[in-house]
Design a protein around this motif. Sequence first.
Motif, PDB file in Angstrom:
ATOM      1  N   VAL A 156      -3.073   1.053  11.418  1.00 48.73           N
ATOM      2  CA  VAL A 156      -3.408  -0.108  12.243  1.00 48.73           C
ATOM      3  C   VAL A 156      -2.321  -1.160  12.061  1.00 48.73           C
ATOM      4  O   VAL A 156      -1.404  -0.990  11.257  1.00 48.73           O
ATOM      5  N   ALA A 157      -2.426  -2.264  12.788  1.00 47.11           N
ATOM      6  CA  ALA A 157      -1.456  -3.358  12.649  1.00 47.11           C
ATOM      7  C   ALA A 157      -1.450  -3.876  11.216  1.00 47.11           C
ATOM      8  O   ALA A 157      -2.473  -3.864  10.535  1.00 47.11           O
ATOM      9  N   ASN A 158      -0.296  -4.330  10.772  1.00 47.29           N
ATOM     10  CA  ASN A 158      -0.106  -4.878   9.425  1.00 47.29           C
ATOM     11  C   ASN A 158      -0.524  -3.876   8.347  1.00 47.29           C
ATOM     12  O   ASN A 158      -1.209  -4.208   7.386  1.00 47.29           O
ATOM     13  N   SER A 159      -0.098  -2.637   8.537  1.00 45.18           N
ATOM     14  CA  SER A 159      -0.363  -1.613   7.534  1.00 45.18           C
ATOM     15  C   SER A 159       0.845  -0.691   7.459  1.00 45.18           C
ATOM     16  O   SER A 159       1.683  -0.659   8.363  1.00 45.18           O
ATOM     17  N   LEU A 160       0.940   0.050   6.362  1.00 41.79           N
ATOM     18  CA  LEU A 160       1.992   1.044   6.205  1.00 41.79           C
ATOM     19  C   LEU A 160       1.506   2.116   5.249  1.00 41.79           C
ATOM     20  O   LEU A 160       0.602   1.892   4.455  1.00 41.79           O
ATOM     21  N   TRP A 161       2.107   3.286   5.350  1.00 39.27           N
ATOM     22  CA  TRP A 161       1.769   4.388   4.450  1.00 39.27           C
ATOM     23  C   TRP A 161       2.623   4.294   3.198  1.00 39.27           C
ATOM     24  O   TRP A 161       3.810   4.025   3.265  1.00 39.27           O
ATOM     25  N   THR A 162       2.008   4.507   2.045  1.00 40.18           N
ATOM     26  CA  THR A 162       2.729   4.473   0.779  1.00 40.18           C
ATOM     27  C   THR A 162       2.095   5.447  -0.198  1.00 40.18           C
ATOM     28  O   THR A 162       0.927   5.793  -0.061  1.00 40.18           O
ATOM     29  N   THR A 163       2.859   5.873  -1.170  1.00 42.92           N
ATOM     30  CA  THR A 163       2.327   6.739  -2.228  1.00 42.92           C
ATOM     31  C   THR A 163       2.000   5.941  -3.483  1.00 42.92           C
ATOM     32  O   THR A 163       1.546   6.505  -4.470  1.00 42.92           O
TER      33      THR A 163
END
Length: 124
Positions: free
Chosen positions: A29-36
């Motif tokens: 969604v907006a203002n999100s990112l994938w990270t580990t």
Amino acid sequence: MQNDKYLTLYDPATGVIAMQLNGPLVKKVANSLWTTIPDDGSYRVNLDTLLVVKKSTFDYASHPKTSGNLLLTNVPINTELHWQSESFTIIDGVIDIDLDQLGLFTLLLCHPLYLDRVITIENS
């Protein structure tokens, strides 16, 4: 595999991580990112690079005064100071506390780019 990653939702003004989600039904969604990197409160989002990075430690100057007094300079602007059930926003980079009571007193410094810092003042 997407399940090995966390969807990191963050504040677009400060980079503070609001929450992380994980699972097969999670969608970006907006203002999100994938990270580990799982957030334990010591990370933030760098708004220039959109990478999750470690928060810095507070780097201020402490100036010795007499017992029961505290003078800190170079405190980051907009640091929140929590002191005896009250909160103050540091706007000039200076914290100057003079105690008139005996005892141990604790204050908490909070800022979105820095790890929270607890400082104890002893007035004997």
